[in-house]
Design a protein around this motif. Sequence first.
Motif, PDB file in Angstrom:
ATOM      1  N   PRO A   1       0.838  -1.209   0.000  1.00  0.00           N
ATOM      2  CA  PRO A   1       0.000   0.000   0.000  1.00  0.00           C
ATOM      3  C   PRO A   1       0.868   1.253   0.000  1.00  0.00           C
ATOM      4  CG  PRO A   1      -0.885  -1.600   1.534  1.00  0.00           C
ATOM      5  CD  PRO A   1       0.444  -2.153   1.080  1.00  0.00           C
ATOM      6  N   GLY A   2       0.520   2.202  -0.871  1.00  0.00           N
ATOM      7  CA  GLY A   2       1.305   3.422  -1.014  1.00  0.00           C
ATOM      8  C   GLY A   2       2.168   3.423  -2.259  1.00  0.00           C
ATOM      9  N   ASP A   3       2.406   2.245  -2.835  1.00  0.00           N
ATOM     10  CA  ASP A   3       3.171   2.177  -4.078  1.00  0.00           C
ATOM     11  C   ASP A   3       2.322   2.655  -5.255  1.00  0.00           C
ATOM     12  OD1 ASP A   3       5.383   1.195  -2.784  1.00  0.00           O
ATOM     13  OD2 ASP A   3       5.001  -0.910  -3.290  1.00  0.00           O
ATOM     14  N   SER A   4       2.990   2.874  -6.386  1.00  0.00           N
ATOM     15  CA  SER A   4       2.299   3.315  -7.603  1.00  0.00           C
ATOM     16  C   SER A   4       2.502   2.310  -8.723  1.00  0.00           C
ATOM     17  CB  SER A   4       2.818   4.685  -8.055  1.00  0.00           C
ATOM     18  OG  SER A   4       2.548   5.677  -7.084  1.00  0.00           O
ATOM     19  N   LEU A   5       1.645   2.404  -9.728  1.00  0.00           N
ATOM     20  CA  LEU A   5       1.771   1.575 -10.920  1.00  0.00           C
ATOM     21  C   LEU A   5       2.092   2.479 -12.103  1.00  0.00           C
ATOM     22  CD1 LEU A   5       1.145  -1.554 -11.673  1.00  0.00           C
ATOM     23  CD2 LEU A   5      -0.724  -0.534 -12.973  1.00  0.00           C
ATOM     24  N   GLY A   6       3.142   2.115 -12.853  1.00  0.00           N
ATOM     25  CA  GLY A   6       3.484   2.842 -14.061  1.00  0.00           C
ATOM     26  C   GLY A   6       2.857   2.175 -15.265  1.00  0.00           C
ATOM     27  N   ILE A   7       2.241   2.964 -16.142  1.00  0.00           N
ATOM     28  CA  ILE A   7       1.641   2.466 -17.383  1.00  0.00           C
ATOM     29  C   ILE A   7       2.292   3.182 -18.560  1.00  0.00           C
ATOM     30  CG2 ILE A   7      -0.454   2.301 -18.782  1.00  0.00           C
ATOM     31  CD1 ILE A   7      -2.109   2.297 -16.263  1.00  0.00           C
ATOM     32  N   TYR A   8       2.728   2.404 -19.557  1.00  0.00           N
ATOM     33  CA  TYR A   8       3.177   2.996 -20.818  1.00  0.00           C
ATOM     34  C   TYR A   8       1.983   3.005 -21.774  1.00  0.00           C
ATOM     35  CZ  TYR A   8       8.051   2.791 -19.343  1.00  0.00           C
ATOM     36  OH  TYR A   8       9.235   3.000 -18.683  1.00  0.00           O
ATOM     37  N   PRO A   9       1.390   4.175 -22.017  1.00  0.00           N
ATOM     38  CA  PRO A   9       0.174   4.237 -22.835  1.00  0.00           C
ATOM     39  C   PRO A   9       0.491   4.364 -24.322  1.00  0.00           C
ATOM     40  CG  PRO A   9       0.654   6.400 -21.997  1.00  0.00           C
ATOM     41  CD  PRO A   9       1.766   5.503 -21.503  1.00  0.00           C
ATOM     42  N   GLU A  10      -0.558   4.422 -25.115  1.00  0.00           N
ATOM     43  CA  GLU A  10      -0.432   4.708 -26.549  1.00  0.00           C
ATOM     44  C   GLU A  10      -1.141   6.017 -26.855  1.00  0.00           C
ATOM     45  OE1 GLU A  10      -1.965   1.446 -28.791  1.00  0.00           O
ATOM     46  OE2 GLU A  10      -0.206   0.175 -28.426  1.00  0.00           O
ATOM     47  N   ASN A  11      -0.604   6.758 -27.816  1.00  0.00           N
ATOM     48  CA  ASN A  11      -1.239   8.002 -28.245  1.00  0.00           C
ATOM     49  C   ASN A  11      -2.536   7.719 -28.991  1.00  0.00           C
ATOM     50  OD1 ASN A  11       0.615  10.119 -27.387  1.00  0.00           O
ATOM     51  ND2 ASN A  11       2.083   9.214 -28.833  1.00  0.00           N
TER      52      ASN A  11
ATOM     53  N   LEU B   1      -1.912  -4.083 -20.985  1.00  0.00           N
ATOM     54  CA  LEU B   1      -1.211  -2.811 -20.793  1.00  0.00           C
ATOM     55  C   LEU B   1       0.210  -3.090 -20.318  1.00  0.00           C
ATOM     56  CD1 LEU B   1      -3.651  -0.428 -18.841  1.00  0.00           C
ATOM     57  CD2 LEU B   1      -2.718  -0.049 -21.123  1.00  0.00           C
ATOM     58  N   PRO B   2       1.228  -2.385 -20.872  1.00  0.00           N
ATOM     59  CA  PRO B   2       2.597  -2.521 -20.354  1.00  0.00           C
ATOM     60  C   PRO B   2       2.718  -1.770 -19.024  1.00  0.00           C
ATOM     61  CG  PRO B   2       2.546  -1.551 -22.580  1.00  0.00           C
ATOM     62  CD  PRO B   2       1.169  -1.465 -22.019  1.00  0.00           C
ATOM     63  N   ILE B   3       3.041  -2.487 -17.954  1.00  0.00           N
ATOM     64  CA  ILE B   3       3.051  -1.869 -16.618  1.00  0.00           C
ATOM     65  C   ILE B   3       4.294  -2.275 -15.824  1.00  0.00           C
ATOM     66  CG2 ILE B   3       0.526  -1.743 -16.541  1.00  0.00           C
ATOM     67  CD1 ILE B   3       2.064  -4.265 -14.275  1.00  0.00           C
ATOM     68  N   TYR B   4       4.569  -1.516 -14.775  1.00  0.00           N
ATOM     69  CA  TYR B   4       5.606  -1.870 -13.806  1.00  0.00           C
ATOM     70  C   TYR B   4       5.217  -1.291 -12.453  1.00  0.00           C
ATOM     71  CZ  TYR B   4       7.329   2.936 -14.380  1.00  0.00           C
ATOM     72  OH  TYR B   4       7.422   4.308 -14.413  1.00  0.00           O
ATOM     73  N   ILE B   5       5.827  -1.785 -11.397  1.00  0.00           N
ATOM     74  CA  ILE B   5       5.566  -1.293 -10.043  1.00  0.00           C
ATOM     75  C   ILE B   5       6.594  -0.229  -9.678  1.00  0.00           C
ATOM     76  CG2 ILE B   5       5.430  -1.878  -7.588  1.00  0.00           C
ATOM     77  CD1 ILE B   5       3.156  -3.072  -9.213  1.00  0.00           C
ATOM     78  N   GLN B   6       6.108   0.905  -9.174  1.00  0.00           N
ATOM     79  CA  GLN B   6       6.984   1.975  -8.670  1.00  0.00           C
ATOM     80  C   GLN B   6       6.853   1.989  -7.150  1.00  0.00           C
ATOM     81  OE1 GLN B   6       8.821   4.327 -10.613  1.00  0.00           O
ATOM     82  NE2 GLN B   6       9.667   5.152  -8.750  1.00  0.00           N
ATOM     83  N   HIS B   7       7.858   1.461  -6.468  1.00  0.00           N
ATOM     84  CA  HIS B   7       7.815   1.438  -5.007  1.00  0.00           C
ATOM     85  C   HIS B   7       8.038   2.852  -4.464  1.00  0.00           C
ATOM     86  CE1 HIS B   7       7.666  -2.899  -5.035  1.00  0.00           C
ATOM     87  NE2 HIS B   7       8.739  -2.943  -5.802  1.00  0.00           N
ATOM     88  N   ASN B   8       7.306   3.197  -3.427  1.00  0.00           N
ATOM     89  CA  ASN B   8       7.401   4.532  -2.849  1.00  0.00           C
ATOM     90  C   ASN B   8       7.475   4.439  -1.330  1.00  0.00           C
ATOM     91  OD1 ASN B   8       7.312   7.216  -2.211  1.00  0.00           O
ATOM     92  ND2 ASN B   8       5.285   7.616  -3.059  1.00  0.00           N
ATOM     93  N   GLU B   9       8.703   4.537  -0.817  1.00  0.00           N
ATOM     94  CA  GLU B   9       8.902   4.427   0.635  1.00  0.00           C
ATOM     95  C   GLU B   9       8.467   5.688   1.376  1.00  0.00           C
ATOM     96  OE1 GLU B   9       9.757   1.604   2.060  1.00  0.00           O
ATOM     97  OE2 GLU B   9       9.819   0.719   0.060  1.00  0.00           O
ATOM     98  N   ASN B  10       8.096   6.738   0.621  1.00  0.00           N
ATOM     99  CA  ASN B  10       7.702   7.996   1.258  1.00  0.00           C
ATOM    100  C   ASN B  10       6.209   8.074   1.536  1.00  0.00           C
ATOM    101  OD1 ASN B  10      10.391   9.085   0.981  1.00  0.00           O
ATOM    102  ND2 ASN B  10       9.962   9.308  -1.188  1.00  0.00           N
ATOM    103  N   PHE B  11       5.475   6.991   1.264  1.00  0.00           N
ATOM    104  CA  PHE B  11       4.022   6.998   1.479  1.00  0.00           C
ATOM    105  C   PHE B  11       3.623   5.599   1.932  1.00  0.00           C
ATOM    106  CE2 PHE B  11      -0.484   7.629   0.283  1.00  0.00           C
ATOM    107  CZ  PHE B  11      -0.669   8.907   0.762  1.00  0.00           C
TER     108      PHE B  11
END
Length: 606
Positions: free
Chosen positions: A275-285, A442-452
Motif C-alpha cells: 500500500p502506497g506504491d504506484s503503478l506505471g503504465i506505458y500508454p499509446e497516443n 497494458l505494459p506496466i511496472y511497479i513503482q515502489h514509494n517508501e515515502n508513502f
Amino acid sequence: MQLQVVNSPFSQEQADLLNQLLPTLTESQKIWLTGYLAASQSAAATAAPEAPAAQASSESSPQPVSKEVTILFGSQTGNSQGLAKQTGKTLEEKGFQVNVTSMNDFKPNQLKKIQNLLIVVSTHGEGEPPDSALTFHEFLHGRRAPKLDDLRFSVLALGDSSYEFFCQTGKEFDQRLEELGGTRIHPRVDCDLDYDDPAAEWLDGVISGLSEAQGASSAPTQAAAAPASGESAYSRKNPFKAEVLENLNLNGRGSNKETRHLELSLEGSGLTYAPGDSLGIYPENDPVLVDLLIKEMNWDPEEIVTVNKQGDVRPLKEALTSHFEITVLTKPLLEQAAKLSANQDLTELLSTGNEKLKEFIEGRDLLDLVQTYGPWSGSAQDFISILRKMPARLYSIASSLSANPDEVHLTIGAVRYQSHGRDRSGVCSILCSERLEPGDTLPIYIQHNENFKLPENPETPIIMVGPGTGIAPFRSFIQEREEAGADGKSWLFFGDQHFVTDFLYQTEWQQWLKDGTLTKMDVAFSRDTDEKVYVQHRMLEASRELYEWLEQGAVVYICGDEKHMAHDVHMTLIDIIEKEGQMSRESAEQYLADMQQQKRYQRDVY
C-alpha cells in the motif's frame, strides 16, 4: 605518464606507490611538492644523513582519498530513491563502502565528516524540493551550513523539461555545495523523464572520478544484472503486459466526471507491491491524433524509422503511437524543431523570453507546432529523433495485494478539455476510458514509494485526506488493515462534486465504517450546496478532535492535486495546530515540519 623502473632511480615498489599518488594531485599540490623536495634536497646537504626511503615517502604523502561514499536521495515518487540504491549497489561491486540514505533521515551535523557525497534528487511542483528533501535543503542553504573544503561531490538531478524550473532542486544543491567549498567528482547531470541513459552516463563519470582518486582504473558500468532469486524480471525498463480484468465507470449517470476503476492481472509476473506504491503504465497516443500529424507532415505511415539508441526500428505510425510523446511541448523540443523549420517566427519566439514561450506551449501539442511553424525540412527520421520517449504515467495503487492476490487496481479520472479551438484529452486516461476492454493488455511496472507507507505499528492512528481520485491509496490502506486485523483508529476525509453521482467506492466505505475497519469518515460534496465545501472545511469543523489525534501520534496522509488541494490542506493543518495547540504560527509550522521529519506527515501529490 607512468614511472618505470627502467627510466627512473626508483624500485618497483616505489614506482608503484608514486604511480598511485601522482594522478590524484592537484596542480597546487604538485607545485608545493616540487618546492618541498627542492628545499629538502638543499637542507640534506648540511643536515643529518638521509632518512630511509620508506620513511620519507610516508612523511610527504597526503592522506589517501576515502573509499567511503555517502549517497543522499530526495524523492517524491520513488525514482530518485531507486536510482540511488542502484548507484550504491554498483559502487559496492567496485569495492567502495557505500551508505545510501534519504535526506529526511540524514543528520546534517555529519556532513563535515563526509569526503565523497553523491546527491540524487528530483524537482517537485514549480521548482520545489520533494518533501523528503525539504529539511536538508533548508539546512544547506541556511546560516548553519558548514564549510566543506574537503568534500568531493556530484549531483544527479531528475526533472521534467515541460516545467519552467527544470531540475531546479538539483541545480540548487550543486551550486550550494560548490559555494561551501566542495569540489565536483563529476559535473551535474540533469535528467528528463527518460532518465535511464543519462543516469548511466553520470554513474560512469562518477566511478571514473572516484577511481582516479584511488589510483585505480575504471571500466564503464555494465547493464543491470539479472534479478536475484525471488525478484520479478519485470521493471520500468522491461514492463509486464498485464491483462485487463475489469474496466468500470465509478461515477453515476449525469455526473460531470468519468472515473475508471481498472483491475489488472499480475499472474505470472512475480510483481509485488505494498500500500502506497504506484503503478506505471506505458500508454499509446490517440490514433486519430497520430493520423492527423502524419497527414499534416505528408509522411508515409509505413516508413521504417529507428526508435532508440540500440537501433530498433518500427513503422512510423507505430513509432508515433507507442514510442514518442506528441501531446506535450517543451522548450528543448522547440529549440531542436527550429533547426528543421524555415519559418523565422519560431526562432523569434525562442528569443522573446520565457513568458511568451510559456504562453505558446501551454495547452498545445506537436500538431499545433507543425501547423503553426511550417514549412519543415528534413525527413520523418530527423523529426522523430528530436522527440522525447513516451513517458510512463504513474497512478497510486488502489488495492492491497494481500486482499487481491495477483491483482492490482487503479482509480483513473478521464481528462478531457478544450484548448486553442481543439478538443484535447489525457493520453493514458482516455486510452483507459475509451479504447481499453477486458482481455486487452497494458505494459506496466511497479513503482515502489517508501515515502508513502502505513505505519509499522498497526495500532498507530491514521488520518487520510483524499478527494477525487486521491481516494485510491486509502482504499489500499484500509484493505490492508482489514486483512491484517489492525486495531489502530482510522479517519478518512473525502470530497468530490455530488453525493449521488461522485461518491467513489461508497458501498465499500460504508461497510468498513459499519464493521469498524474505518473509524470515522467526513465527506464534502462541493456542488451540493450553495457555498462550496471542501475537505479542508470538514477538517476545520473537527479541529479539536483532529488535533487530539495528532497528539496521540496519528500519521497524516494527503493524496491528490498539489497546487490547490494539498496546499489548502497543508495551511489548514497549520491553522488547526495553531488554534487547538494554543501556539504561535511559527511554532505550529515547526510542529508540522517535525511531523514530516518523523514521517508522520506524508504526501502523494501531483
